[in-house]
Design a protein around this motif. Sequence first.
Motif, PDB file in Angstrom:
ATOM      1  N   LEU A 242       0.823  -1.215   0.000  1.00 50.12           N
ATOM      2  CA  LEU A 242       0.000   0.000   0.000  1.00 50.12           C
ATOM      3  C   LEU A 242       0.853   1.259   0.000  1.00 50.12           C
ATOM      4  O   LEU A 242       0.436   2.305  -0.521  1.00 50.12           O
ATOM      5  CB  LEU A 242      -0.953   0.005   1.198  1.00 50.12           C
ATOM      6  CG  LEU A 242      -2.063  -1.047   1.182  1.00 50.12           C
ATOM      7  CD1 LEU A 242      -3.000  -0.852   2.370  1.00 50.12           C
ATOM      8  CD2 LEU A 242      -2.839  -0.999  -0.127  1.00 50.12           C
ATOM      9  N   GLU A 243       2.039   1.178   0.566  1.00 49.45           N
ATOM     10  CA  GLU A 243       2.960   2.313   0.520  1.00 49.45           C
ATOM     11  C   GLU A 243       3.360   2.642  -0.910  1.00 49.45           C
ATOM     12  O   GLU A 243       3.767   3.773  -1.202  1.00 49.45           O
ATOM     13  CB  GLU A 243       4.213   2.011   1.344  1.00 49.45           C
ATOM     14  CG  GLU A 243       3.989   2.006   2.847  1.00 49.45           C
ATOM     15  CD  GLU A 243       5.226   1.536   3.600  1.00 49.45           C
ATOM     16  OE1 GLU A 243       6.243   1.214   2.932  1.00 49.45           O
ATOM     17  OE2 GLU A 243       5.178   1.473   4.845  1.00 49.45           O
ATOM     18  N   GLU A 244       3.253   1.647  -1.796  1.00 46.78           N
ATOM     19  CA  GLU A 244       3.643   1.850  -3.196  1.00 46.78           C
ATOM     20  C   GLU A 244       2.440   1.865  -4.133  1.00 46.78           C
ATOM     21  O   GLU A 244       2.534   1.511  -5.301  1.00 46.78           O
ATOM     22  CB  GLU A 244       4.635   0.762  -3.620  1.00 46.78           C
ATOM     23  CG  GLU A 244       5.980   0.901  -2.989  1.00 46.78           C
ATOM     24  CD  GLU A 244       7.099   0.679  -3.981  1.00 46.78           C
ATOM     25  OE1 GLU A 244       6.842   0.573  -5.179  1.00 46.78           O
ATOM     26  OE2 GLU A 244       8.249   0.626  -3.530  1.00 46.78           O
ATOM     27  N   ARG A 245       1.316   2.283  -3.597  1.00 40.48           N
ATOM     28  CA  ARG A 245       0.121   2.414  -4.435  1.00 40.48           C
ATOM     29  C   ARG A 245       0.427   3.331  -5.613  1.00 40.48           C
ATOM     30  O   ARG A 245       0.988   4.419  -5.443  1.00 40.48           O
ATOM     31  CB  ARG A 245      -1.019   2.984  -3.605  1.00 40.48           C
ATOM     32  CG  ARG A 245      -2.298   3.233  -4.367  1.00 40.48           C
ATOM     33  CD  ARG A 245      -3.398   3.651  -3.427  1.00 40.48           C
ATOM     34  NE  ARG A 245      -4.625   4.003  -4.145  1.00 40.48           N
ATOM     35  CZ  ARG A 245      -5.826   4.006  -3.582  1.00 40.48           C
ATOM     36  NH1 ARG A 245      -5.953   3.697  -2.301  1.00 40.48           N
ATOM     37  NH2 ARG A 245      -6.896   4.328  -4.277  1.00 40.48           N
ATOM     38  N   ALA A 282     -10.219  -3.169   5.378  1.00 36.27           N
ATOM     39  CA  ALA A 282     -10.131  -2.115   6.391  1.00 36.27           C
ATOM     40  C   ALA A 282      -9.569  -0.826   5.802  1.00 36.27           C
ATOM     41  O   ALA A 282      -9.871   0.270   6.290  1.00 36.27           O
ATOM     42  CB  ALA A 282      -9.271  -2.586   7.555  1.00 36.27           C
ATOM     43  N   ALA A 283      -8.769  -0.961   4.752  1.00 38.93           N
ATOM     44  CA  ALA A 283      -8.196   0.213   4.077  1.00 38.93           C
ATOM     45  C   ALA A 283      -9.140   0.777   3.025  1.00 38.93           C
ATOM     46  O   ALA A 283      -8.778   1.711   2.305  1.00 38.93           O
ATOM     47  CB  ALA A 283      -6.863  -0.161   3.430  1.00 38.93           C
ATOM     48  N   GLY A 284     -10.345   0.203   2.921  1.00 44.05           N
ATOM     49  CA  GLY A 284     -11.325   0.706   1.971  1.00 44.05           C
ATOM     50  C   GLY A 284     -11.102   0.239   0.547  1.00 44.05           C
ATOM     51  O   GLY A 284     -11.558   0.889  -0.400  1.00 44.05           O
ATOM     52  N   ILE A 285     -10.423  -0.873   0.390  1.00 44.73           N
ATOM     53  CA  ILE A 285     -10.084  -1.376  -0.944  1.00 44.73           C
ATOM     54  C   ILE A 285     -10.926  -2.602  -1.267  1.00 44.73           C
ATOM     55  O   ILE A 285     -11.027  -3.538  -0.465  1.00 44.73           O
ATOM     56  CB  ILE A 285      -8.592  -1.723  -1.019  1.00 44.73           C
ATOM     57  CG1 ILE A 285      -7.756  -0.457  -0.821  1.00 44.73           C
ATOM     58  CG2 ILE A 285      -8.239  -2.388  -2.346  1.00 44.73           C
ATOM     59  CD1 ILE A 285      -6.289  -0.719  -0.622  1.00 44.73           C
ATOM     60  N   GLU A 286     -11.538  -2.597  -2.431  1.00 45.72           N
ATOM     61  CA  GLU A 286     -12.362  -3.713  -2.886  1.00 45.72           C
ATOM     62  C   GLU A 286     -11.487  -4.759  -3.570  1.00 45.72           C
ATOM     63  O   GLU A 286     -10.688  -4.438  -4.452  1.00 45.72           O
ATOM     64  CB  GLU A 286     -13.428  -3.216  -3.863  1.00 45.72           C
ATOM     65  CG  GLU A 286     -14.298  -4.327  -4.439  1.00 45.72           C
ATOM     66  CD  GLU A 286     -15.239  -3.831  -5.517  1.00 45.72           C
ATOM     67  OE1 GLU A 286     -15.891  -4.680  -6.157  1.00 45.72           O
ATOM     68  OE2 GLU A 286     -15.294  -2.596  -5.736  1.00 45.72           O
ATOM     69  N   ILE A 287     -11.633  -6.003  -3.170  1.00 44.10           N
ATOM     70  CA  ILE A 287     -10.882  -7.111  -3.772  1.00 44.10           C
ATOM     71  C   ILE A 287     -11.712  -7.715  -4.897  1.00 44.10           C
ATOM     72  O   ILE A 287     -12.889  -8.041  -4.712  1.00 44.10           O
ATOM     73  CB  ILE A 287     -10.558  -8.188  -2.727  1.00 44.10           C
ATOM     74  CG1 ILE A 287      -9.676  -7.598  -1.619  1.00 44.10           C
ATOM     75  CG2 ILE A 287      -9.871  -9.379  -3.369  1.00 44.10           C
ATOM     76  CD1 ILE A 287      -9.479  -8.531  -0.437  1.00 44.10           C
TER      77      ILE A 287
END
Length: 583
Positions: A242-245, A282-287
């Motif tokens: 996520l740091e490298e989004r 939890a980070a609001g990301i849809e899989i």
Amino acid sequence: MAYLLNDPADFADESAAGFVAAHRAAVRRVRGGVARAAATSPGQVAVVIGGGSGHYPAFAGLVGPGIAHGAAMGNVFASPSAHQVHAVAKAVATDAGVLLSYGNYAGDALNFDQAQEQLRAEGVPCQTVRVTDDISSAAPDEAHKRRGVAGDLAVFKVAGWAAEQGRSLDEVAALAGRANDRTRSIGVAFSGCTLPGAAEPLFTVPAGQMAVGMGIHGEPGIAMVDLPSSAEIARMMVGRLLEERPEDTDQARVGVIVNGLGAVKSEELFVLYGTVAAELEAAGIEIVDPEVGEYATSFEMAGLSLTLIWLDDELEQAWCAPARTPAYRKGAMESSAQSAAADEVAADDTAEPVIVAAGPEAAAAGALAATAIAAIRAVVDREADELGRLDAIAGDGDHGIGMQRGARAADAAAAQAAAAHAGIGTVLALAGDAWADKAGGTSGALWGMALRAVGKRLGDSTAPDPRAVAGAVAHARDRVQDFGKAQVGDKTLVDALVPFTDTLAARVDGGAGLAEAWTDAAAAATSAAAATSDLVPKMGRARPHVQKSLGTPDPGAVSLALAMTAVAAVLVAQRDIREEKEN
């Protein structure tokens, strides 16, 4: 380790033969790898992937509708040669062109780029997308230097979908490139793997610890930490990714790949995925349509990787699209109108090269070249373990094995050519082709290129004089540097090759005979190879591990110096015999 093997040298070929036998309805054997059993539909871009063996289902297992049209298959942990890539591409190409895609390793880049150059010269449109998903292998500002790992699957699948849609080569390459730009992976390892026939693993991880950022060939990770819980591992991996989004996306949808590297099996991967899914949600990301299983392995390595591909509407369509290959199936593929049987498509070009006998002097030069290649094989056989040890310090430890495979194949090819009274040009060219095909990897590509370049420059018309030999060696050096891009000081074989070439030319220009000049040049190469201990690597797999490499000479430079020293002994012996006869 591999329990089921015959001769370790034949492992990759025998495994490929068994794979094709098990999946005859899906794939066919072609020179250099495998292709779909059915011919490529007219007007469809052919997607050709590839890499070293030992990573199944990458790459052969991903050949089929929805993903790849063909896969070039290198030896164990070694890239396919340029000849293999070219042969596979020709077997599946249409007038729409070919997209080459592979993990971004130096050997793969050298060989696939050579194949692309040849395809374009033959009028076949060709483009390349290198996969660079592994965030541990280079900093974000050098993302183009990153290696490809399990993110290969995401990029290959997007490329295959675009090709199935009838997109143009430019469009297929652009979409695959966008997929690569939005794909990130990180891996961890708990133990190493052992190559077929090897007595020891390529690397070890201390009990109770975990290597973070370990490469699929055993490249050292970026950190060694105490073994955490599965939940802690998952949180660490998700956090790093996520740091490298990607900066160019405001989407919050990702495709997910949890990849087992060989010994970590499905139940454990599901344990990890449970935390991965919770962290992403939890980070609001849809899989979207996650994949959990084995997609890019490393024999029995205990480890896993996590990959995220950040989706837009088009990439999501490609990610979720059906595919049917021997190792990857999703959805239902429509029946293809193209159902050609294997014997109706492009034939496997396996014919032996025709060797034309040269005149007596040229044939004698060819026989001497074959003797020199045999001497190289002997010294490589003797030093293979030490070369592997040097390579394992900051690389993946397979340099000795690769050199051994290449030298043995070159020796056999050179001996066969010399027995047919070929000239030196043919002997060296065939030895170079064999070396590149069997060794693979960076060193295989460069040694094959160098031998072919020397052979082509010398030709078969006569026995070359020392000045011609020095000129041919200089031509080979130029070819190696043009393709490999390495310069003196980068800690590669070039650090030994350049002083060898310069000394040889200077001694020949000063009137020395070939044996004397070559001996002095070999000594210069040996000194230069030893001096690479003080250098830090700027290219190749050792580049991210500069501190580990300090104090150890470059194995490529060492092996080149050993080989040139062995050839010097052959030339001195031949000179002594000639002088004895004259006296």
